[in-house]
Design a protein around this motif. Structure first.
Motif, PDB file in Angstrom:
ATOM      1  N   LEU B 523       2.592  -3.716  15.304  1.00 12.06           N
ATOM      2  CA  LEU B 523       1.791  -4.625  14.212  1.00 12.06           C
ATOM      3  C   LEU B 523       1.403  -5.875  15.070  1.00 12.06           C
ATOM      4  O   LEU B 523       2.506  -6.658  15.119  1.00 12.06           O
ATOM      5  N   THR B 524       0.848  -6.652  15.347  1.00  7.98           N
ATOM      6  CA  THR B 524       0.397  -7.969  15.528  1.00  7.98           C
ATOM      7  C   THR B 524      -0.764  -8.596  14.642  1.00  7.98           C
ATOM      8  O   THR B 524      -0.477  -8.737  13.869  1.00  7.98           O
ATOM      9  N   ASN B 525      -0.619 -10.099  15.531  1.00  9.92           N
ATOM     10  CA  ASN B 525      -1.608 -10.544  14.514  1.00  9.92           C
ATOM     11  C   ASN B 525      -2.939 -10.562  14.742  1.00  9.92           C
ATOM     12  O   ASN B 525      -3.600  -9.706  16.066  1.00  9.92           O
ATOM     13  N   GLU B 526      -4.079 -11.306  14.108  1.00 14.11           N
ATOM     14  CA  GLU B 526      -5.338 -10.707  14.544  1.00 14.11           C
ATOM     15  C   GLU B 526      -5.945 -11.493  15.749  1.00 14.11           C
ATOM     16  O   GLU B 526      -6.824 -10.611  16.380  1.00 14.11           O
ATOM     17  N   ALA B 527      -5.601 -12.560  16.089  1.00 13.43           N
ATOM     18  CA  ALA B 527      -6.097 -12.308  17.975  1.00 13.43           C
ATOM     19  C   ALA B 527      -5.822 -11.485  18.896  1.00 13.43           C
ATOM     20  O   ALA B 527      -6.869 -10.960  19.055  1.00 13.43           O
ATOM     21  N   LYS B 528      -4.668 -11.419  18.816  1.00 15.31           N
ATOM     22  CA  LYS B 528      -4.124 -10.424  19.816  1.00 15.31           C
ATOM     23  C   LYS B 528      -3.872  -8.813  19.705  1.00 15.31           C
ATOM     24  O   LYS B 528      -4.810  -8.091  20.700  1.00 15.31           O
ATOM     25  N   ALA B 529      -5.014  -8.534  18.546  1.00 17.74           N
ATOM     26  CA  ALA B 529      -5.359  -6.854  18.594  1.00 17.74           C
ATOM     27  C   ALA B 529      -6.293  -6.283  19.175  1.00 17.74           C
ATOM     28  O   ALA B 529      -6.175  -5.220  19.398  1.00 17.74           O
ATOM     29  N   PRO B 530      -7.143  -7.240  19.082  1.00 13.48           N
ATOM     30  CA  PRO B 530      -7.976  -6.586  19.470  1.00 13.48           C
ATOM     31  C   PRO B 530      -7.809  -7.037  21.281  1.00 13.48           C
ATOM     32  O   PRO B 530      -8.623  -6.331  22.042  1.00 13.48           O
ATOM     33  N   MET B 531      -7.720  -7.179  21.959  1.00 13.22           N
ATOM     34  CA  MET B 531      -7.272  -8.472  23.371  1.00 13.22           C
ATOM     35  C   MET B 531      -6.586  -6.976  24.203  1.00 13.22           C
ATOM     36  O   MET B 531      -6.353  -6.239  24.192  1.00 13.22           O
TER      37      MET B 531
END
Ligand SMILES: [Zn+2]
Lengths: 344, 804
Positions: B523-531
């Motif tokens: 689980l991560t945050n919205e910004a990191k998820a698609p990186m």
């Protein structure tokens, strides 16, 4: 003449003894045995001798020559060896300086524990089953005898994505899926390792993400005593040959009867210590006989088939085994932590 | 559930069994006893004293000088700091020589110049938790009833010589949320009988129906509602023994009426509620679902807005209680209450659970309803409560019970054979042993030729099927007596799947190549998820995340590996080489499970190799990482099918990134972190890679086949080619291989040069070629012929010239 030869031999041997290097030795050789040397000269003077004297004198000359030759060779060998030794002495290195390091990485401690357990059960005829981490409510709960509204759902607060989809709270859904695939025919004999998730705040003893290993055996005539024997075998291979196990009654919705399984303390052998909190026993597993509802939902006839299941936490085992005091270490990936598991 | 050892003795004979032994037996048979607490915590020497005189301390405003009769000759002088100490009180006195919890020894002392021979104690000082001390004594000493005998043991009067077992109950054993339930369990374990409380209820000549009537409009939620009227009660403290038992069970005493309802809750597991009849505002009770938006102020003085999912008790018009959870402030029993309406009801668990969830209110009552109570005890509990109110609150019980009862007891009958029990357990238990266990459990049963027909009592709602009976037999027979066997079945081959076996090899290879295995959060945050995602997908968000930082499922392993590198760098670990294998989660429709794909990723930064005293030091660069990957592909037999293509990817250095292709399909990337991202993660020059692991591991690879060892010499030729600086070495090499044909065994690049000795915009690449024929020794002429073809090819394709 004879005296002359004897004197020459003595002179030569003295010089050979005095020669301190190969060059000096060679000079001795040339001086005494060379074409212009004194022995050759003596030979030349042999023409003046009587035929009777000649062979006697000839033998004497050869004798002297050989004596000088032998001394020269011996000295040469000695000097050569000294020379090699000198050279090697000059080539000496400091063997205490560090070697050129081979870079090595290693398993994460959880993988170390998981693979050890996997291999143990593979040795007992199990295969490794894996399944999705994002799971349907059906497989995570309902197929495991946890219908909606079941009070035990409180026990495992979960991360839902939609009403029907969640992050699995245990690896048991893999058991449900595997049984379903078997279409009501045994035997099923699997180990299910994997990541699971629960709504817990991360602290020294809780982690919202952690790992689990579960096992499942379904067949005709599987008995609870088989569960006990299997887990005892496991405990002895994992924690030492003289381990004992003990069952304590417990409750899990997907097994009936259900038990907690303690292993006699591998640290103190059961006398009581701080690892086992003085009890001599360490709680390692939850287990039980597969609930008939679970068998039936997966398509097995619960009158014909029985089964056992068990589950354990690699984090807990690693913490006990290695004395790790904080579960967060497993997920921070501090190199200074990970590197500690770099040897057998 | 806290179980007082002394209280339990009223229901089961515990002769010859200490609290500790009992705890062990209970734990072994199925309910974990989490602790056994000795209530007095080592206190001794505390007696009842009578405050004969009290006057202010001559030198201190807040202290009192008391003369206390402790039953040992002349009264003694004690200085007391409690604000509520007064002449005439019966109090707990720790005598000189007494010990209080915490091994606190009482000595003769001088306080502000006045002698003090002991200490007058508050309940807290005797080891009782503040939250359990009756409110009126919360800030001072506890005052005993006036009939307490001077010199008597105060700890005994407070029941502090008792021991309390804390039971850790699993959700199926709600029957043990009552003293009577625990008594049945203990009786079964010990093989002794259960003594139930005797209810001696005297009613007056009145009829309860003249006071109140009951209607239930939600019979599924409330199958049974019963009530009684008790009039002429005098509100006051409950008897000391009752207060002591409540405190031992973790409940704070209030007054006699409320304490009695709580006492019955503990004894029977039946929650009761006492209403002030005169404050109900009507002569009727109507149980119904709340109306949307309806409000009630509960006993804790919080106004709660209700929905149609909540059940309320009303006076016909407005709510007077949130059913099964908490009473309303409007009808609360107060000091002037004289007539009490006692409610004893069975509420179904779903509606209670909803209320608990919506209002965040969990009480002793709601917990029991949620887990399920035994409706067969509901009316008996009511009668016992009324009887106790008559006895301890001076009340008169009106005749009869008002009730609405639609509860239909379902008789649970389980049939099971002795063979089945032994078959499932792997035991050889006898018929008599089973019969004995069922008898001890007080389950009614008949037995016919090895078949048991068992009628399960309503208190054991957890028992419904054969396996439940097997469990009861097993736990009381004792798991220690269970043999240890191994399954008798056909041998199954245990092994890893090819995928699992290869994955293990990949891990080991990377570790032997110098990388540490990491495990990071999914689980991560919205910004990191698609990186860094290899495949674009919509974010998958948790419905109810615990924090924004852990709210979305990752689509690449790289961001958290970068976080790990950053974490290490912040702790002065500058040289980091980590890899991870794990899932990424790609959305595939709202009602579908996401596509879970396994990835292999790595992060490398800092010094790769150092051997300082010999002058070697090598930082991680692109080619270090590529070399590791090349080795990996070679390990998997894919090296000839892999291609690196210069690529531009978000977050990566535009000139130092390659896509990795397998059989022409992109399966991953390797590259240097873009300086902007590098800065965001607070890192130095850093390289990352990620591969679609399944594509790599599932690629079909031929089995190894032996090839003859070279028997003839090979011939080497080197060439240095000058090409345009944009020409990439890989293309030239491919052309050489193609032109070299069968005889060209291998090609290696051994030098790349760009600089002064070449024209602007040009570079030279030097190749070492090796020619070989397995059948014979090649002649120089043959090699030259092929070699010239090679040179021609690169001249034509790249305008390459031989460097002079
Ligand atoms: Zn121990």
């Amino acid at each position: 003449m004879k005296e002359r030869l004897q004197q020459l031999q003595q002179e030569a041997l003295d010089k050979i003894a005095q020669a301190s290097d190969l060059k000096a030795l060679n000079e001795v050789r040339v001086a005494y045995l060379g074409k212009k040397g004194p022995i050759t000269e003596v030979l030349r003077g042999m023409g003046a001798l009587s035929p009777e004297e000649r062979p006697v004198m000839g033998a004497l000359v050869n004798e002297v020559r050989e004596a000088i030759q032998t001394a020269l060779e011996a000295k040469q060998a000695k000097l050569e060896q000294e020379e090699v030794e000198k050279k090697l002495a000059a080539e000496a290195i400091d063997v205490t300086l560090p070697g050129r390091a081979v870079r090595r990485g290693n398993h994460h401690p959880l993988t170390r524990v998981i693979e050890e357990i996997e291999d143990l059960f593979i040795g007992m005829g199990y295969t490794i089953a894996e399944g999705p981490e994002v799971e349907k409510d059906y497989y995570n709960f309902e197929a495991l005898n946890l219908p909606k509204g079941h009070p035990a759902r409180d026990m495992q607060d979960s991360f839902y994505i939609t009403e029907e989809i969640l992050l699995r709270t245990h690896t048991s859904p893999v058991q449900a899926r595997t049984m379903e695939k078997h279409q009501g025919r045994g035997p099923v004999k699997i180990i299910c390792p994997g990541k699971v998730y629960r709504r817990d705040n991360d602290d020294a003893t809780h982690s919202h993400q952690f790992t689990q290993i579960e096992g499942l055996v379904v067949d005709e005539n599987i008995r609870m005593s088989d569960l006990k024997g299997t887990l005892r075998e496991f405990a002895r291979k994992m924690f030492g040959a003289d381990r004992e196990i003990r069952f304590r009654p417990s409750f899990f919705p997907f097994t009936e009867p259900s038990v907690e399984v303690d292993v006699s303390c591998f640290n103190c052998g059961g006398h009581g210590c701080n690892v086992c909190k003085g009890t001599g026993w360490i709680e390692i597993l939850g287990a039980g006989m597969v609930h008939p509802n679970v068998l039936e939902m997966a398509g097995f006839d619960s009158k014909k088939y029985t089964g056992f299941a068990f589950g354990m936490g690699p984090e807990r085992i690693a913490m006990l085994k290695y004395g790790i005091d904080d579960i967060r270490h497993f997920y921070q990936n501090d190199v200074r932590f990970l590197q500690q598991f770099n040897r057998v | 559930m806290f179980v007082s050892y002394k209280w339990l003795q009223e229901y089961v004979d515990l002769t010859g069994i200490t609290a500790k032994e009992l705890a062990d037996r209970i734990t072994k048979s199925g309910i974990e006893v989490e602790s056994v607490e000795v209530l007095n915590k080592g206190a001794q020497g505390v007696v009842i004293g009578h405050v004969v005189e009290r006057e202010p301390h001559p030198n201190a405003d807040k202290l009192s000088k008391c003369l206390v009769d402790i039953g040992e000759g002349e009264p003694v002088q004690i200085i007391c700091g409690a604000p509520n100490v007064a002449q005439g009180q019966k109090v707990a006195v720790a005598k000189v020589g007494a010990v209080l919890p915490g091994n606190f020894k009482i000595k003769r002392a001088k306080l502000r110049g006045e002698e003090s021979n002991g200490m007058i104690c508050s309940l807290q000082e005797l080891g009782i938790e503040s939250k359990l001390v009756p409110k009126e004594y919360a800030d001072g000493i506890f005052v005993f009833p006036s009939d307490a005998a001077v010199g008597a043991d105060a700890l005994e009067l407070l029941n502090l010589d008792d021991e309390v077992l804390e039971l850790g109950l699993t959700p199926n054993r709600a029957d043990c949320l009552s003293m009577i339930g625990v008594a049945y369990e203990v009786a079964a374990i010990l093989g002794r009988g259960v003594k139930l409380p005797a209810v001696e209820l005297r009613e007056n000549g009145e009829n309860v129906r003249d006071y109140i009537s009951v209607r239930v409009d939600a019979q599924n939620d409330n199958p049974l509602y019963a009530g009684r009227i008790v009039k002429n009660v005098k509100i006051g403290p409950s008897p000391l023994w009752m207060q002591a038992r409540l405190m031992a069970a973790g409940i704070r005493p209030h007054n006699n009426v409320v304490d009695i309802t709580n006492y019955i809750l503990l004894e029977y597991g039946q929650p009761l509620h006492a209403f002030d009849y005169d404050r109900l505002g009507s002569k009727e009770i109507l149980v119904r679902r709340a109306k949307a938006g309806e409000t009630i102020v509960t006993l804790d003085d919080v106004e709660r807005t209700l929905t149609e999912e909540h059940l309320v008790i009303t006076n016909g018009a407005e709510p007077v209680a949130l059913a099964g959870v908490m009473g309303g402030a409007n009808s609360e029993v107060q000091n002037d209450t004289t007539t009490v309406f006692i409610e004893s009801a069975y509420f179904a668990s779903p509606v209670i659970r909803q209320a608990v969830k919506d209002h965040g209110l969990r009480s002793e009552a709601s917990t029991r309803f949620e887990k399920g109570i035994d409706p067969a005890r509901t009316k008996e509990a009511l009668d016992r409560a009324a009887a106790l109110m008559a006895e301890y609150a001076g009340g008169e019980v009106a005749g009869g019970v008002v009730e609405v009862n639609t509860w239909q007891p379902k008789e649970v009958v389980v049939t099971i054979t002795l063979d089945r029990i032994n078959q499932v357990l792997g035991t050889a238990i006898t018929k008599d042993e089973v019969a004995n266990i069922l008898t001890n459990l007080q389950f009614a049963f008949t037995e016919d030729n090895g078949t048991f027909t068992i009628t399960v009592p309503s208190r054991r709602r957890d028992i419904a099927i054969e396996e439940d009976i097997i469990e009861e037999v097993a736990r009381l027979y004792g798991y220690d007596n269970l043999p240890a066997t191994l399954p008798i079945a056909e041998a199954t081959p245990g092994k890893l799947t090819p995928y699992q076996a290869k994955r293990r090899k990949v891990r080991r290879y990377l570790e032997d190549a110098g990388l540490l295995q990491a495990i990071t959060y999914s689980l991560t945050n919205e910004a990191k998820a698609p990186m860094f995602a290899l495949e674009a997908a919509a974010p998958i968000r948790l419905a109810l995340p615990m924090s924004e930082e852990r709210s979305v499922l990752r689509q690449s392993l790289v961001p958290h590996l970068l976080e790990a590198a950053s974490y290490n760098r912040a702790r002065q670990v500058e040289n980091v080489a980590l890899y991870e294998t794990g899932s990424v989660y790609l959305a595939s429709g709202e009602h579908e499970l996401p596509n879970e794909k396994e990835r292999l990723a790595g992060v490398l930064t800092g010094v790769w190799h150092a051997h300082l005293w010999q002058g070697e030091k090598k930082a991680v660069d692109f080619y270090v990482v590529k070399g590791i990957l090349d080795g990996l592909f070679a390990l998997l037999g894919l090296e000839k099918r892999i291609e690196y293509k210069q690529a531009k990817r978000e977050h990566l250095h535009p000139g130092r990134t390659a896509d990795i292709l397998l059989d022409g399909k992109t399966i991953g990337f390797v590259g240097q972190l873009h300086p902007v991202v590098q800065k965001e993660f607070d890192l130095k020059e850093t390289y990352v890679f990620e591969l679609a692991l399944a594509d790599v591991l599932n690629a079909d690879v031929e089995e190894i086949r032996y090839a003859a060892i070279p028997r003839f010499p090979s011939i080497a030729r080197d060439i240095a080619l000058v090409v345009d600086e944009h020409v990439v070495a890989g293309d030239v090499q491919k052309a050489i291989v193609a032109a070299g044909g069968e005889l060209l065994k291998d090609v290696a690049i051994f030098d790349v040069y760009k600089g002064d000795r070449l024209p602007e915009g040009k570079k030279s690449i030097a190749f070492a070629l090796r020619y070989y024929d397995p059948e014979r020794t090649l002649t120089d002429e043959e090699v030259t012929a092929v070699h010239e073809q090679v040179i021609k090819a690169v001249e034509q394709q790249f305008g390459a010239t031989l460097r002079g």
